[in-house]
Design an enzyme around this catalytic site. Structure first.
Site, PDB file in Angstrom:
ATOM      1  CG  HIS A  51      -1.252   6.265   2.891  1.00 19.32           C
ATOM      2  ND1 HIS A  51      -0.187   6.589   2.087  1.00 19.32           N
ATOM      3  CD2 HIS A  51      -2.100   5.567   2.103  1.00 19.32           C
ATOM      4  CE1 HIS A  51      -0.377   6.088   0.880  1.00 19.32           C
ATOM      5  NE2 HIS A  51      -1.548   5.477   0.850  1.00 19.32           N
ATOM      6  CG  ASP A  61       3.153   5.995   4.091  1.00 21.19           C
ATOM      7  OD1 ASP A  61       1.953   6.291   4.239  1.00 21.19           O
ATOM      8  OD2 ASP A  61       3.537   4.817   3.984  1.00 21.19           O
ATOM      9  CG  ASP A  79      -1.018   5.305  -3.131  1.00 18.62           C
ATOM     10  OD1 ASP A  79      -1.725   5.515  -2.140  1.00 18.62           O
ATOM     11  OD2 ASP A  79      -0.321   4.296  -3.258  1.00 18.62           O
ATOM     12  CD  GLU A 132      -1.557   2.043   2.869  1.00 16.40           C
ATOM     13  OE1 GLU A 132      -2.334   1.134   2.531  1.00 16.40           O
ATOM     14  OE2 GLU A 132      -0.691   2.515   2.098  1.00 16.40           O
ATOM     15  CD  GLU A 133       1.856   2.994  -0.118  1.00 16.27           C
ATOM     16  OE1 GLU A 133       1.830   1.764  -0.262  1.00 16.27           O
ATOM     17  OE2 GLU A 133       1.189   3.787  -0.806  1.00 16.27           O
ATOM     18  CD  GLU A 171      -4.810   4.067   0.018  1.00 17.74           C
ATOM     19  OE1 GLU A 171      -4.243   4.429  -1.036  1.00 17.74           O
ATOM     20  OE2 GLU A 171      -4.208   3.629   0.999  1.00 17.74           O
ATOM     21  CG  HIS A 227       2.588   1.539  -5.225  1.00 19.27           C
ATOM     22  ND1 HIS A 227       2.512   0.406  -4.445  1.00 19.27           N
ATOM     23  CD2 HIS A 227       1.950   2.500  -4.520  1.00 19.27           C
ATOM     24  CE1 HIS A 227       1.842   0.674  -3.325  1.00 19.27           C
ATOM     25  NE2 HIS A 227       1.494   1.935  -3.352  1.00 19.27           N
TER      26      HIS A 227
HETATM   27 ZN   LIG Z   1      -2.183   4.348  -0.796  1.00 18.47          ZN
END
Ligand SMILES: [Zn+2]
Length: 381
Positions: free
Chosen positions: A78, A80, A110, A142-143, A167, A354
Site C-alpha cells: 500500500h 499510504d 509500513d 489500506e490504512e 507488510e 504507526h
Molecule cells: Zn501497512
C-alpha cells in the site's frame, strides 16, 4: 533508462506525502507516490497502468506488469501511511534520515520502502526472459478504508496466481491473520424524571442486558472457535466505548456501545453481524427500547493460505522460517478473492509501524532484496 539507486528511491517515496485517514483534515492524495512508481516501473521495462479509484478523488492504484502466462507472482503493497504526530518525531517524518544503521521516515517500515526493494530486486533482470508474469501492485488507502483493494476486487481482474504483500513481518512469512470488524449498538428509550420510572424507558438499563448478552456470545464464540497458531488463539470481542444519559436524576433516553470483534480464519464477518443482530433483536423483543446496530466500516476479513501452498513452501525454504500468523489485518483477503494464493512477507517490523520515529533497519534491506529475487526466480523464471 534505469531506475534511481535504492536509497534515493526510498528517499523520494518517503518525501511524497500520502497519509490516508477517515478524518478529512488528515487525508491526502497518494498521486505523488504512484507517479514515482509509475516512472520507475516504466524505466525498468514494465507495462504500467495507473487506475483512478471510482468515488475517491485523487486516489489511485498502480498495476505494473511484465511477461505473460497463467501463473505468475504479484508483489503488492500500500502506498499510504497513517497520520503522524510531528511533535514526537526527532526528525522530519518526510525526510529520510540515516542514523544508527537505521533509515527513519514515515512509511519506511509500513511500507513504502518495500516498493523500492522490489525495483532493486528486478534491476538488471531481463524482463523478456520471464516465463510467467511478474506484477507490482500498489494500492491506495489500506490504512483507512481499503478502497484501493476493494476497487480492484470490483474489476475482478486476474493479476497472477501468487501474491506476496510486503507488510512488516520482520522477514518472516505469514499465512494467516484475524479479521477486524466493529459494531455500534444503540438503544433508544425515553427520558423522564427519575422519581418515577414509569415516566420513561431507561436505555442504560437496557444496555446492561445487551452487555450481558454480548459477553455470553463471546464465551460461545470462544468455545466454538480456536486456532493454536495464533498468539491469542480464540476470537476476541472488546467492549471499547460506551456513552449514555446525562444526569443522575433523569431516566437515560439513549445509550451507545461500540465493540470490536476479531474473528479467526473461517469465521465470516457478515455471519457474525447477522448473528449479533438476531440475538439482540430477540433480547429486546417485548421491550419499549428501540435497537439500532450500525457497522461503521466494512471490516477486514480474516485470511488463511494453506500450509502446503507453493508460495508458503517456497517462502519457508527461502527464509528458513515456518509461516505463522500476525495480529494485524492486511489486504490479503482481497487478493485471495481475486484468486491469488497470498503470503505476507516484508522487511519492516510491526513494532515500528504507526509509531513516531518509524524506521527500517539497514540490515533488513539486502536480505529482503535476496528473498524477492528468490521468489521471482521460483515463480517467474
Ligand atoms: Zn501497512
Amino acid at each position: 533508462m534505469s531506475t534511481p539507486a535504492l536509497i534515493p528511491m526510498i528517499e523520494q517515496l518517503i518525501a511524497a506525502p500520502s497519509v490516508s485517514s477517515i478524518s478529512p483534515q488528515w487525508d491526502q492524495s497518494n498521486e505523488q507516490v504512484i507517479q514515482h512508481l509509475a516512472d520507475w516501473c516504466r524505466s525498468a521495462g514494465f507495462q504500467v497502468e495507473v487506475l483512478p479509484i471510482p468515488g475517491h478523488a485523487s486516489k489511485f492504484n498502480l498495476v505494473a506488469s511484465a511477461g505473460k502466462g497463467p501463473g505468475g507472482l504479484v508483489l503488492s503493497g500500500h502506498t499510504d501511511t497513517v497520520p503522524y504526530d510531528e511533535q514526537r518525531w526527532q526528525s522530519d517524518p518526510f525526510r529520510l534520515v540515516e542514523r544508527d544503521n537505521r533509515l527513519y521516515g514515515l512509511g519506511t517500515s509500513d511500507m513504502k520502502a518495500f516498493f523500492a526493494l522490489v525495483l532493486e530486486a528486478v534491476r538488471g533482470l531481463d524482463l523478456s526472459q520471464l516465463k510467467q508474469p511478474l506484477t507490482l501492485l500498489a494500492t491506495a488507502d489500506e490504512e483507512s478504508n481499503m478502497c484501493g483493494a476493494q476497487s480492484l476486487l470490483e474489476t475482478n481482474r486476474r493479476l497472477g496466481r501468487y501474491a506476496v504483500i510486503g507488510e512488516p513481518t520482520g522477514l518472516k512469512p505469514v499465512r494467516m491473520h484475524k479479521g477486524i470488524s466493529m459494531e455500534i449498538i444503540r438503544l433508544h428509550g425515553r427520558s423522564g424524571h427519575s422519581s418515577n420510572p414509569a415516566l420513561g424507558v431507561n436505555a442504560l438499563e437496557g444496555m446492561y442486558r445487551v452487555i450481558g448478552d454480548i459477553l455470553a456470545w463471546r464465551d460461545e464464540l470462544q468455545a466454538r472457535h480456536k486456532n493454536p497458531l495464533f498468539e491469542v488463539e480464540v476470537p476476541t470481542l472488546n467492549l471499547g466505548h460506551i456513552h449514555g444519559g446525562d444526569n443522575p436524576n433523569r431516566i437515560c433516553a439513549s445509550c451507545e456501545l461500540q465493540i470490536d470483534l476479531r474473528p479467526l480464519p473461517g469465521m465470516v464477518l457478515q455471519d457474525l453481524h447477522d448473528e449479533l443482530a438476531q440475538r439482540l433483536e430477540r433480547l429486546m423483543s417485548g421491550s419499549e427500547l428501540r435497537l439500532e446496530i450500525i457497522t461503521p466500516f466494512p471490516g477486514i476479513p480474516s485470511m488463511e493460505t494453506a500450509a502446503d501452498s507453493e508460495i508458503v513452501r517456497t517462502a519457508e525454504q527461502l527464509t528458513g522460517h515456518t509461516a505463522s500468523s500476525v495480529a494485524f489485518g492486511t489486504e490479503a483477503p482481497y487478493l485471495q478473492q481475486l484468486g491469488m494464493e497470498t503470503l505476507i512477507l516484508g522487511p519492516g517490523d510491526i513494532d515500528q509501524a504507526h509509531q513516531p520515529n518509524e524506521f527500517i533497519g539497514l540490515e533488513r534491506i539486502q536480505p529482503m532484496v535476496g528473498l524477492l529475487q528468490g521468489l521471482i526466480r521460483s515463480f517467474c523464471l
